[in-house]
Design a protein around this motif. Structure first.
Motif, PDB file in Angstrom:
ATOM      1  N   HIS A 178      -1.143 -11.224  -4.272  1.00 18.54           N
ATOM      2  CA  HIS A 178      -0.519 -10.067  -4.904  1.00 18.54           C
ATOM      3  C   HIS A 178       0.407 -10.511  -6.032  1.00 18.54           C
ATOM      4  O   HIS A 178       0.917 -11.623  -6.039  1.00 18.54           O
ATOM      5  CB  HIS A 178       0.259  -9.224  -3.887  1.00 18.54           C
ATOM      6  N   GLN A 217       5.437   1.356  -5.401  1.00 18.50           N
ATOM      7  CA  GLN A 217       6.425   1.421  -4.320  1.00 18.50           C
ATOM      8  C   GLN A 217       7.703   2.024  -4.895  1.00 18.50           C
ATOM      9  O   GLN A 217       8.289   1.485  -5.823  1.00 18.50           O
ATOM     10  CB  GLN A 217       6.693   0.032  -3.757  1.00 18.50           C
ATOM     11  N   LYS A 276      11.690   0.736  -8.342  1.00 22.55           N
ATOM     12  CA  LYS A 276      10.271   1.080  -8.281  1.00 22.55           C
ATOM     13  C   LYS A 276       9.480  -0.152  -8.706  1.00 22.55           C
ATOM     14  O   LYS A 276       9.806  -0.798  -9.699  1.00 22.55           O
ATOM     15  CB  LYS A 276       9.993   2.235  -9.239  1.00 22.55           C
ATOM     16  N   TRP A 308       2.673  -2.991  -7.309  1.00 23.86           N
ATOM     17  CA  TRP A 308       2.034  -4.074  -6.567  1.00 23.86           C
ATOM     18  C   TRP A 308       0.538  -4.057  -6.885  1.00 23.86           C
ATOM     19  O   TRP A 308      -0.091  -3.006  -6.839  1.00 23.86           O
ATOM     20  CB  TRP A 308       2.198  -3.855  -5.068  1.00 23.86           C
ATOM     21  N   THR A 309      -0.029  -5.225  -7.167  1.00 23.00           N
ATOM     22  CA  THR A 309      -1.479  -5.375  -7.316  1.00 23.00           C
ATOM     23  C   THR A 309      -1.935  -6.348  -6.237  1.00 23.00           C
ATOM     24  O   THR A 309      -1.446  -7.480  -6.164  1.00 23.00           O
ATOM     25  CB  THR A 309      -1.857  -5.887  -8.709  1.00 23.00           C
ATOM     26  N   GLU A 349      10.940   3.028   0.146  1.00 24.97           N
ATOM     27  CA  GLU A 349       9.625   2.793   0.752  1.00 24.97           C
ATOM     28  C   GLU A 349       9.455   1.318   1.123  1.00 24.97           C
ATOM     29  O   GLU A 349      10.029   0.433   0.494  1.00 24.97           O
ATOM     30  CB  GLU A 349       8.505   3.215  -0.204  1.00 24.97           C
ATOM     31  N   PHE A 406      -6.504  -3.559  -5.893  1.00 20.19           N
ATOM     32  CA  PHE A 406      -5.980  -2.195  -5.920  1.00 20.19           C
ATOM     33  C   PHE A 406      -4.480  -2.271  -6.156  1.00 20.19           C
ATOM     34  O   PHE A 406      -3.845  -3.300  -5.919  1.00 20.19           O
ATOM     35  CB  PHE A 406      -6.324  -1.407  -4.654  1.00 20.19           C
ATOM     36  N   THR A 407      -3.936  -1.194  -6.686  1.00 20.59           N
ATOM     37  CA  THR A 407      -2.514  -1.150  -7.002  1.00 20.59           C
ATOM     38  C   THR A 407      -1.816  -0.073  -6.188  1.00 20.59           C
ATOM     39  O   THR A 407      -2.420   0.909  -5.773  1.00 20.59           O
ATOM     40  CB  THR A 407      -2.276  -0.876  -8.498  1.00 20.59           C
ATOM     41  N   VAL A 408      -0.520  -0.319  -5.968  1.00 15.16           N
ATOM     42  CA  VAL A 408       0.337   0.611  -5.235  1.00 15.16           C
ATOM     43  C   VAL A 408       1.668   0.676  -5.977  1.00 15.16           C
ATOM     44  O   VAL A 408       2.211  -0.365  -6.352  1.00 15.16           O
ATOM     45  CB  VAL A 408       0.583   0.130  -3.789  1.00 15.16           C
ATOM     46  N   ILE A 457       6.535  -1.720   1.901  1.00 12.81           N
ATOM     47  CA  ILE A 457       5.155  -2.198   1.711  1.00 12.81           C
ATOM     48  C   ILE A 457       4.910  -3.292   2.747  1.00 12.81           C
ATOM     49  O   ILE A 457       5.735  -4.197   2.913  1.00 12.81           O
ATOM     50  CB  ILE A 457       4.953  -2.796   0.302  1.00 12.81           C
TER      51      ILE A 457
END
Length: 152
Positions: A132, A118, A72, A75-76, A122, A114-116, A124
């Motif tokens: 990033h 993962q 996991k 990401w920014t 998954e 923004f952040t995600v 990206i």
């Protein structure tokens, strides 16, 4: 482990197959046909919880995708129009967005990001020229693929 060239080291091993979306790849096509080199921009990464990649935009301002096989990641992302806010007055880029000296980088607090998260399994997609930083929330194993095509 960073930037392991699994595809060029084991050319008979089919580590993955490409989606039609990512198959028009000028960057790796160039390196695949270039004699005297085995370079490419297809990488494997492995690491432990707490490891991270500093703020950057991908090589040659390429597009990229990254698939987590295990793990996991956080990401920014900063869109390209935020670039000036990520630099100091000498043009140095922020190295670690979690530890920014606001005196050196006074415009950083104005930068929009923004952040995600993962998760395992998954993928990206990273658009060209998007800065990033990636933080590994648990031990991970992933594939990344950098590519150029007409839109770059």
């Amino acid at each position: 482990m960073k930037d392991w060239h699994i595809c060029s080291e084991y050319p008979d091993y089919q580590a993955y197959s490409l989606s039609q979306l990512f198959s028009d790849d000028w960057l790796n096509s160039y390196w695949d046909q270039k004699e005297g080199t085995r370079d490419d921009f297809r990488f494997c990464y492995m690491g432990v919880k707490g490891s991270w990649t500093p703020l950057h935009a991908d090589v040659y301002r390429s597009y990229s995708w990254s698939t987590n096989i295990v793990g996991k990641k956080l990401w920014t992302f900063f869109p390209p129009d935020q670039y000036e806010m990520l630099k100091d007055r000498y043009g140095n880029l922020v190295y670690n967005i979690r530890n920014v000296d606001i005196n050196q980088f006074p415009n950083f607090r104005k930068a929009k990001s923004f952040t995600v998260i993962q998760n395992e399994g998954e993928t990206i997609f990273v658009p060209s020229s998007w800065f990033h930083q990636v933080e590994n929330l648990v031990t991970f194993y992933s594939f990344s693929f950098f590519f150029l095509f007409a839109f770059n």
